[in-house]
Each structure stands twice: as C-alpha cells, then as structure tokens.
Design a protein around this motif. Structure first.
Motif: not given
Length: 275
Positions: A45, A69, A128, A131, A135, A154, A158
């Motif tokens: 991803m 994404i 977005y 995510f 990160c 997460f 998904l």
C-alpha cells in the motif's frame, strides 16, 4: 528496530524494519526516482504526501495524488513515477502475504488462501489520513506491541471491506482463561506471541477469539486493564510516575498516550479531581 537512510540534498529514503515485526517493511521517501514496471511477492500500500505521480496497475493508469491510496496485490505488475522532475514524498508499506492471510482468516474462516483486494485504488480522505497516521506511528518510539496492534486494527478494517464476516461466534473456554491471565499479569507487557506460547494456540486464532467475543485485540484489552487499574491508583493520590510503573507501562509517555486515548483526558487532569 533497524533503520536505513539514503540521503542526497533534499532527497531521502527512510526504511523501517524490525525483527520483532518480520512481516513488515515501511519506506518513507522524498525522491524523483523513476521505476520500471515491476512486481512484489508482498501485499503493498502507498500514498503520496507531496507531489503527484502516475500510478499504473491492472492495465489502468491513474493520476496519483493526496487522499488516494494505491493497493498492490502480490505479483501485480505496477509502477508509480512522479509527473514532474521534482521530488515527491510518499509512504510505501509492504506486508508478507501470509500475515495478511492470517488477518483475513480472523474475519472469515471460510477462506483457504489469501484474497486479493478488489480495488487498485482507494479514494477516501478518512482512510488516507488513517494510513498516514499508521505510517507515522510505525516510525515513532511506540512499543512493538502497540505498533503490531495498530497494524492488526488497520488491516482488519481494510480487509473487512472485501471479505464477508463469519457470523458464528467462537465458543472456546480459552478466551476466559486468557482474560483471567491478562488480569492477573497486567503489569507485564505481554506480547501476542507470548500468549500463543502460553496457551498453545495460533496467535491469529487468539485475535479472532477476542474480536468475536469483545471486538478488540488482546493488546487493547490488556491496555484497558492497565488503564482501569491506573484510575484507581490516581484516585488514591498516587504520583503519575509511580502509577505508570505500577501498571507496567514502558514509560510516562506510554502511560500518558494510552490514558488519553481511553479516558479522553490526561492522567494529571484526571488525578486533580481527587486531590
């Protein structure tokens, strides 16, 4: 955690890897490098933070920018290159396919192999941002257990978008035994692997047990026990430092962050109500 950094002028590539999270690699780059079409054996991803690029996947071409994404299934031919000569900043996360499959099995026990994600692109500002936050969290000084938990949360969310849930509830006495064990040993930072070894169970089966019974991961359940105990100590006037240590948090920052997430106020603000 091991980190590699490649830097030239304003270019950089930071890579997160950790032998306690062997299924994961995360890259944070600011580069104008171009790549030919290629494949990975991992599930991947990526997002752009600054700049735009051309993303090619599944015989389609996309103008790739913020709030989008990219989803790349294992063995899919793809490329993603900056439109201009300027650098573009991005995150790219790679996950072992077998780890992803185990997460998918916690959602449904009717699948017997990794299920490709149906879309090459997700257009969602909310997803977005989630995510991007994930990160940033992985690159932070948070504990390995916290990072693993956020990854599980997460990617469960998904894959739930594309895999029908298993409706039947798991009936297993091990669930109550594990809960009892965590309540007794809450001062310890017990990992999922340690639970799996202790109860001779697959770690992903334990996740499934907890998700179907109380809709939270074992780690989140343990953190809730710690926080509930910390509230009792703060009511008695214990210091923040002593409370954090007594409840088994890695440090005061770890305690503060989790208390705020669950109680919606800081430990100090909470304590002031009782002294």
């Amino acid at each position: 955690m091991k980190g590699k950094k490649i830097e030239k002028k304003d270019k950089f590539t930071n890579i997160f890897i950790d032998n306690k999270l062997p299924f994961l690699e995360l890259r944070h780059s600011n580069t104008g490098n171009h790549y030919k079409e290629h494949i990975h054996d991992s599930f991947s991803m990526g997002i752009n933070i600054k700049g735009e690029s051309i993303y090619k996947n599944r015989n389609k071409e996309y103008n790739f920018k913020e709030n989008l994404i990219a989803i790349i299934n294992p063995e899919e031919i793809h490329s993603c290159n900056a439109i201009s000569k300027d650098n573009h900043e991005f995150y790219m996360l790679y996950l072992d396919k077998n780890w992803c499959y185990e997460i998918q099995k916690t959602i449904s026990n009717k699948i017997n192999s990794f299920q490709n994600y149906p879309n090459a692109l997700i257009n969602s500002h909310t997803f977005y941002e989630e995510f991007k936050t994930l990160c940033e969290f992985i690159f932070s000084k948070a504990t390995v257990q916290e990072k693993e938990n956020e990854l599980i949360e997460f990617f469960t969310k998904l894959f739930e978008n594309s895999i029908p849930h298993t409706k039947e509830k798991l009936e297993d006495k091990n669930f109550e035994k594990i809960c009892k064990y965590l309540k007794k040993h809450f001062k310890e930072n017990i990992s999922l692997e340690e639970l799996a070894t202790k109860f001779n169970l697959n770690p992903f089966y334990i996740i499934r047990l907890f998700k179907q019974n109380i809709n939270m991961t074992p780690h989140k359940y343990l953190i809730n026990i710690k926080i509930n105990h910390s509230k009792e100590l703060l009511k008695k006037g214990e210091t923040l430092v002593d409370t954090a240590l007594e409840c088994g948090f890695a440090d005061q920052s770890h305690f503060h962050r989790n208390f705020l997430n669950i109680v919606a106020t800081t430990p100090n603000q909470y304590r002031k109500n009782f002294i």
